[in-house]
Structures are given as structure tokens and as C-alpha cells.
Design a protein around this motif. Sequence first.
Motif, PDB file in Angstrom:
ATOM      1  N   GLY A   1       0.806  -1.217   0.000  1.00 39.86           N
ATOM      2  CA  GLY A   1       0.000   0.000   0.000  1.00 39.86           C
ATOM      3  C   GLY A   1       0.834   1.259   0.000  1.00 39.86           C
ATOM      4  O   GLY A   1       2.038   1.232  -0.251  1.00 39.86           O
ATOM      5  N   HIS A   2       0.180   2.377   0.323  1.00 43.91           N
ATOM      6  CA  HIS A   2       0.828   3.687   0.232  1.00 43.91           C
ATOM      7  C   HIS A   2       1.749   4.002   1.401  1.00 43.91           C
ATOM      8  O   HIS A   2       2.455   5.008   1.396  1.00 43.91           O
ATOM      9  N   GLY A   3       1.757   3.159   2.451  1.00 41.79           N
ATOM     10  CA  GLY A   3       2.662   3.360   3.572  1.00 41.79           C
ATOM     11  C   GLY A   3       2.085   4.246   4.667  1.00 41.79           C
ATOM     12  O   GLY A   3       1.031   4.872   4.509  1.00 41.79           O
ATOM     13  N   ILE A   4       2.803   4.289   5.793  1.00 43.24           N
ATOM     14  CA  ILE A   4       2.385   5.063   6.962  1.00 43.24           C
ATOM     15  C   ILE A   4       3.508   6.032   7.327  1.00 43.24           C
ATOM     16  O   ILE A   4       4.666   5.620   7.429  1.00 43.24           O
ATOM     17  N   PRO A   5       3.210   7.310   7.548  1.00 43.28           N
ATOM     18  CA  PRO A   5       4.253   8.252   7.992  1.00 43.28           C
ATOM     19  C   PRO A   5       4.853   7.795   9.321  1.00 43.28           C
ATOM     20  O   PRO A   5       4.138   7.279  10.187  1.00 43.28           O
ATOM     21  N   LYS A   6       6.152   7.964   9.472  1.00 41.98           N
ATOM     22  CA  LYS A   6       6.829   7.504  10.683  1.00 41.98           C
ATOM     23  C   LYS A   6       6.261   8.167  11.926  1.00 41.98           C
ATOM     24  O   LYS A   6       6.224   7.560  13.012  1.00 41.98           O
TER      25      LYS A   6
ATOM     26  N   GLU B   1       6.456   1.951  -0.778  1.00 47.35           N
ATOM     27  CA  GLU B   1       6.302   0.645  -1.431  1.00 47.35           C
ATOM     28  C   GLU B   1       5.475  -0.334  -0.597  1.00 47.35           C
ATOM     29  O   GLU B   1       5.164  -1.423  -1.085  1.00 47.35           O
ATOM     30  N   GLY B   2       5.158   0.026   0.637  1.00 49.42           N
ATOM     31  CA  GLY B   2       4.338  -0.867   1.446  1.00 49.42           C
ATOM     32  C   GLY B   2       4.675  -0.799   2.922  1.00 49.42           C
ATOM     33  O   GLY B   2       5.554  -0.060   3.362  1.00 49.42           O
ATOM     34  N   THR B   3       3.951  -1.619   3.682  1.00 51.23           N
ATOM     35  CA  THR B   3       4.074  -1.630   5.140  1.00 51.23           C
ATOM     36  C   THR B   3       4.202  -3.056   5.647  1.00 51.23           C
ATOM     37  O   THR B   3       3.592  -3.980   5.089  1.00 51.23           O
ATOM     38  N   ILE B   4       4.980  -3.243   6.717  1.00 51.29           N
ATOM     39  CA  ILE B   4       5.084  -4.543   7.381  1.00 51.29           C
ATOM     40  C   ILE B   4       4.708  -4.351   8.849  1.00 51.29           C
ATOM     41  O   ILE B   4       5.346  -3.589   9.570  1.00 51.29           O
TER      42      ILE B   4
END
Length: 382
Positions: A320-325, A370-373
Motif C-alpha cells: 500500500g501507500h505506507g504510513i508516515p513515521k 512501497e508498502g508496510t510490514i
Amino acid sequence: MNFNPKRKASNAIMLVSAFVIVSLILWNTNSFFKKFKEEERLKMEIWATAQLELIQSSVDQELGNLTLRVMGNNTSTPMILVNEEGSIKTHNIPEEKAQDSTYLQKKVEQFRRENEPIQIIQDGELLETLYYGNSEVLNKLKYYPLALLLIIFLFGTVIFFFFKTNKASEQNKLWAGMAKETAHQIGTPLTSLLGWNELLKSENINSEITQEIGKDILRLQTITERFSKIGSTPNLVEHDIVSETKKAYEYLKRRSSKLIHFSFSSNIEKLPVLLNPPLFNWSIENLVKNGIDAMKGKGNIGIEIEQKGQYVHILVSDTGHGIPKSDYQNIFNPGVTSKKRGWGLGLSLVKRIVEEYHKGKIKVLSSNKEGTIMQISLKANN
């Protein structure tokens, strides 16, 4: 939403009363400080008069003795007396510091700021200038309002967190009650569905249809069990973490869009962990669904299990679009969501299930464009 208007009104009354009491205490303290300062000023003026009389004491010896008594009574207010020639005399200042001219100059400036100097004049001629500071009592009284405000602030902070915790507890009880009531309401039509499915089986209808209906009924039973456990301590039993995770994976894979590509991997075949399967599977499903939403229904979802020492890590990845730190911690708070629709309760529930019920940990392992884990860590039971 106001669940207890009477308590809210009483809290407001208590708050206003506390504010009024604090204001009165501060006003009274300030008034007392000013009055005490005026009395010290008067005492210094009397002392200055006595000093002038002392200079003239050769005319009247009896007056001079009285003057010495007046001057000797001042044992608390620090003073520096400077004559017209610049000679300095000190009173109530430590002897070792009275020899330091730099220290005395700084004190003169300090006393000048604290109190207006008193000039000792005879026949229009300036003889001496009296610089005096606040007495020890007055200095302590000056800081008393600050100490009082600090105590009130600390007390108010404790009260605030008490009411905040109390409010959160009430809300938790409300949501738990709604969840249990939902589970109870689902139970009645679910029982009827079981009966209707058995009737369909007896009518020689295609077995694949009744099997799929049975799976959905089983799914409803699982959902009902999950909701019934909210607000109560779940029972943890030893289960294989690999097989339980794979169950959730297989269920989601069958019911997701063909545009979602699933992958599953594990570096262990079997590992016992204390689990509550319905709640644990709920956590995996929430993480996967969040990943699907982040990818807008198209991309890759991966579930990986790995053991490191005494802990097993379940990694759920998406593209997905990712999460801001800066939001790594905030996303687990109730009500936080990036979706236009939704209450932001999914990850909050996952955190509670993992950390409170299973004594594990959940965190954002990594996230970028590029994505989230996401990583769930549980202690192995071996």
C-alpha cells in the motif's frame, strides 16, 4: 454524548469552586505580601531616622541610647549604608561577604530594584543613602503563591487523569455492553439459520450450496464468539500458531478479490503458543483488511512466520501507500483512521487483543511508499 449529566454538572461546580478558592488564596496572599512590605518600609524609615539621630546623639545622650535600641532591633532585613564619600557599612549581611566590594555592588543594585532607597538628609545635605532588601520572611512569602500554584497544578493534573481514566472506563464498559448485546442478538437468527440449512440438506439440494451456507454460518458463530468475549478476560489455550494463522489466511484468500495476490511462508512447521483462536484470527484479519484498504483493492499481501529465540513473529505485509513515521504509534489509538469511512477501531482492537489478552507486542516494523510490514510478537510455549 452525555451519559451522566448530573456528574458533569457536579464536576463543573467543583471546578468553579476550586478556581474561586484558589483566586481568594492568591489575592489574600498578595495583599498580605504588600502589607508586610509596607511595614518593612516603615521600619526602614524609622531605622533611617534613628541613624540620623545617632549622628546627632552627642547633643542628647539619652536620645542616643534610645536610638541604639531602635537600630539594634532590626536583625532580619539586610541593609547597605553608603555615605556621601562612598564609604559602605552593612547590616545583617554575612561578614565574609561584606568584605567583597564586587558582591556589595551587586547587592546595591539588587536592593535598588527590590525597594526604593531611603536618603538620610540633614539641613538639605545628603549624608547617607540606605539600600535594603527583603527580609527572609518576605522572600519566602514572595514564593509562596508559586509553590501554591505548583501544588494546585499537580493536584489538578491528578484529578484530570482520574476523570479521564474514569471516563475511558465508562466508555469501555459501554462498548463492551454493546458488543455483548450484539452477540446476543445475532444468536437468535443464527439458530434459525442452522435449522433452515439442515432443512435444505434434507430436500436433496446441491451439497455444495449447503456446505457454503454452513461455512458462512460457522463464520457468523465465530463473529458472535468474538463479540461475546469483548470486555472479559479470554481463556488462553495452547494452539499451533502456524495452523491458526494459516486458517485466517485461507479464509481471507478465498473471499478476497482476484486482484489481491496472497503469499504465506514460515520457517517453522509447528509451534505451540497460548492463544485464544477467535481473537487471534480476528487480529490477523484486521491487519490483512487494513493492508487491502491501503492498496485500494489491488496488490500483494504476505504473511510470514518466523521464530527468534523464545518469541515467534507474525509479519503481515502489503504494497500500500505506507504510513508516515510520525504515525507509527498514533495508528493504534481509537478513532485514528485514514479512511473516509470507518471508526478507526480495527488496529486499536488488534493492539488490545495482542498486548492485553495475549501479553505480546505489535508494532509497525517498517513502512514506506512501497508498502508496510506489521509485526505481532508472541512468546512461544515450549
